[in-house]
Design a protein around this motif. Structure first.
Motif, PDB file in Angstrom:
ATOM      1  N   PHE A 227      32.118  41.285  29.333  1.00  0.00           N
ATOM      2  CA  PHE A 227      31.545  39.952  29.520  1.00  0.00           C
ATOM      3  C   PHE A 227      32.624  38.931  29.877  1.00  0.00           C
ATOM      4  N   PHE A 228      33.727  38.928  29.121  1.00  0.00           N
ATOM      5  CA  PHE A 228      34.808  37.986  29.398  1.00  0.00           C
ATOM      6  C   PHE A 228      35.428  38.261  30.769  1.00  0.00           C
ATOM      7  N   GLY A 229      35.508  39.537  31.147  1.00  0.00           N
ATOM      8  CA  GLY A 229      36.025  39.873  32.464  1.00  0.00           C
ATOM      9  C   GLY A 229      35.134  39.348  33.570  1.00  0.00           C
ATOM     10  N   PHE A 230      33.838  39.498  33.386  1.00  0.00           N
ATOM     11  CA  PHE A 230      32.877  38.999  34.373  1.00  0.00           C
ATOM     12  C   PHE A 230      32.984  37.480  34.512  1.00  0.00           C
ATOM     13  N   VAL A 231      33.070  36.792  33.380  1.00  0.00           N
ATOM     14  CA  VAL A 231      33.224  35.333  33.390  1.00  0.00           C
ATOM     15  C   VAL A 231      34.506  34.940  34.128  1.00  0.00           C
ATOM     16  N   GLY A 232      35.578  35.704  33.898  1.00  0.00           N
ATOM     17  CA  GLY A 232      36.844  35.422  34.555  1.00  0.00           C
ATOM     18  C   GLY A 232      36.766  35.584  36.065  1.00  0.00           C
ATOM     19  N   VAL A 233      36.111  36.653  36.533  1.00  0.00           N
ATOM     20  CA  VAL A 233      35.980  36.900  37.971  1.00  0.00           C
ATOM     21  C   VAL A 233      35.146  35.808  38.635  1.00  0.00           C
ATOM     22  N   VAL A 234      34.012  35.478  38.019  1.00  0.00           N
ATOM     23  CA  VAL A 234      33.135  34.435  38.578  1.00  0.00           C
ATOM     24  C   VAL A 234      33.861  33.093  38.629  1.00  0.00           C
ATOM     25  N   SER A 235      34.563  32.748  37.548  1.00  0.00           N
ATOM     26  CA  SER A 235      35.307  31.483  37.506  1.00  0.00           C
ATOM     27  C   SER A 235      36.376  31.450  38.587  1.00  0.00           C
ATOM     28  N   SER A 236      37.036  32.583  38.807  1.00  0.00           N
ATOM     29  CA  SER A 236      38.077  32.662  39.827  1.00  0.00           C
ATOM     30  C   SER A 236      37.497  32.453  41.217  1.00  0.00           C
ATOM     31  N   VAL A 237      36.374  33.092  41.490  1.00  0.00           N
ATOM     32  CA  VAL A 237      35.733  32.960  42.802  1.00  0.00           C
ATOM     33  C   VAL A 237      35.321  31.510  43.049  1.00  0.00           C
ATOM     34  N   VAL A 238      34.752  30.873  42.027  1.00  0.00           N
ATOM     35  CA  VAL A 238      34.338  29.468  42.150  1.00  0.00           C
ATOM     36  C   VAL A 238      35.544  28.581  42.456  1.00  0.00           C
ATOM     37  N   MET A 239      36.643  28.794  41.740  1.00  0.00           N
ATOM     38  CA  MET A 239      37.837  27.987  41.951  1.00  0.00           C
ATOM     39  C   MET A 239      38.477  28.255  43.312  1.00  0.00           C
TER      40      MET A 239
END
Length: 254
Positions: A227-239
């Motif tokens: 879950f934390f990994g998924f949140v990290g990937v999505v946040s990175s893509v958004v940024m």
């Protein structure tokens, strides 16, 4: 902070590797050896203040903006929160997957050693690529790493995944620290560095530890890593998308 950080990383790796063996005997040695290392290390400290005034003069002006500082700090918060969660709960993950307690020490040794290649050429890499791009790259690799860890159910796979640490935390840490010290004005330096440490050593550990603990209690440690990994990937893509849009607008104005 380049050579100091490098030798600190090497020391961390050696200590972690040694403690991974001692902890197999008893957890007493974990604290006894750590205390001994701290006492011995203090004997080698030699404070030098002669160059402080000269160093301050180098930061009287800078081209970095508050907006970029804010954006990079947000990125570091997300990425280092994942790293804080990892460091807090990797022992739980290893235990629940039937791994030996010494695995954690080996993991920390691997992660420390994996930072050395970047630290050897950090300034050159940042000069060619840029602070922001380095930080964003570290963010997205951190998210992918967390997801891969959730599938590493044996020691060999876990060790292989942990080698990717050298492209995560140290990139985010170093790029922001480098930006603060070389691209901000002297007037902003103290406030910026204070913000850096509040986020890096305060907020990230609070969110990573408490938030991670809640998710683990509700579901499982494996799901929490994923879950934390998924949140990290999505946040990175958004940024990354946000950074590209802002960069194009700046170029259009020029």
């Amino acid at each position: 902070f380049d050579r100091v950080r490098l030798f600190g990383t090497i020391g961390f790796a050696i200590t972690s590797l040694a403690l991974s063996r001692l902890v197999g005997l008893s957890f007493f040695w974990l604290f006894a050896a750590s205390a001994a290392v701290l006492v011995i290390s203090s004997l080698f400290i030699s404070p030098k203040t002669d160059d402080l005034e000269t160093a301050d003069q180098q930061h009287l002006s800078g081209t970095g903006s508050t907006f970029q500082l804010t954006m990079m700090t947000v990125g570091m918060f997300v990425g280092v929160t994942l790293n804080s969660f990892h460091n807090t709960f990797i022992a739980v993950y290893a235990r629940e997957n039937g791994m030996d307690s010494s695995v954690v020490g080996m993991v920390f040794a691997i992660t420390a050693l994996s930072e050395i290649p970047f630290l050897l050429f950090a300034d050159r890499i940042i000069e060619k690529i840029g602070n922001m791009k380095i930080l964003l790259f570290g963010m997205i690799v951190m998210g992918v790493r967390m997801i891969l860890i959730s599938y590493a159910t044996n020691e060999v796979l876990l060790y292989l995944v942990e080698f990717s640490h050298g492209l995560t935390y140290i990139l985010m840490y170093y790029s922001l620290y480098h930006f603060i010290h070389y691209e901000l004005s002297g007037k902003s330096l103290v406030k910026a560095e204070s913000l850096f440490w509040v986020v890096r050593s305060g907020m990230t550990f609070i969110v990573g530890s408490i938030g991670g603990g809640i998710v683990i209690d509700l579901l499982s440690v494996t799901f929490a890593f994923r879950f934390f990994g998924f949140v990290g990937v999505v946040s990175s893509v958004v940024m990354i998308i946000f950074y590209i849009v802002i960069s194009r607008r700046k170029n259009a104005l020029i």
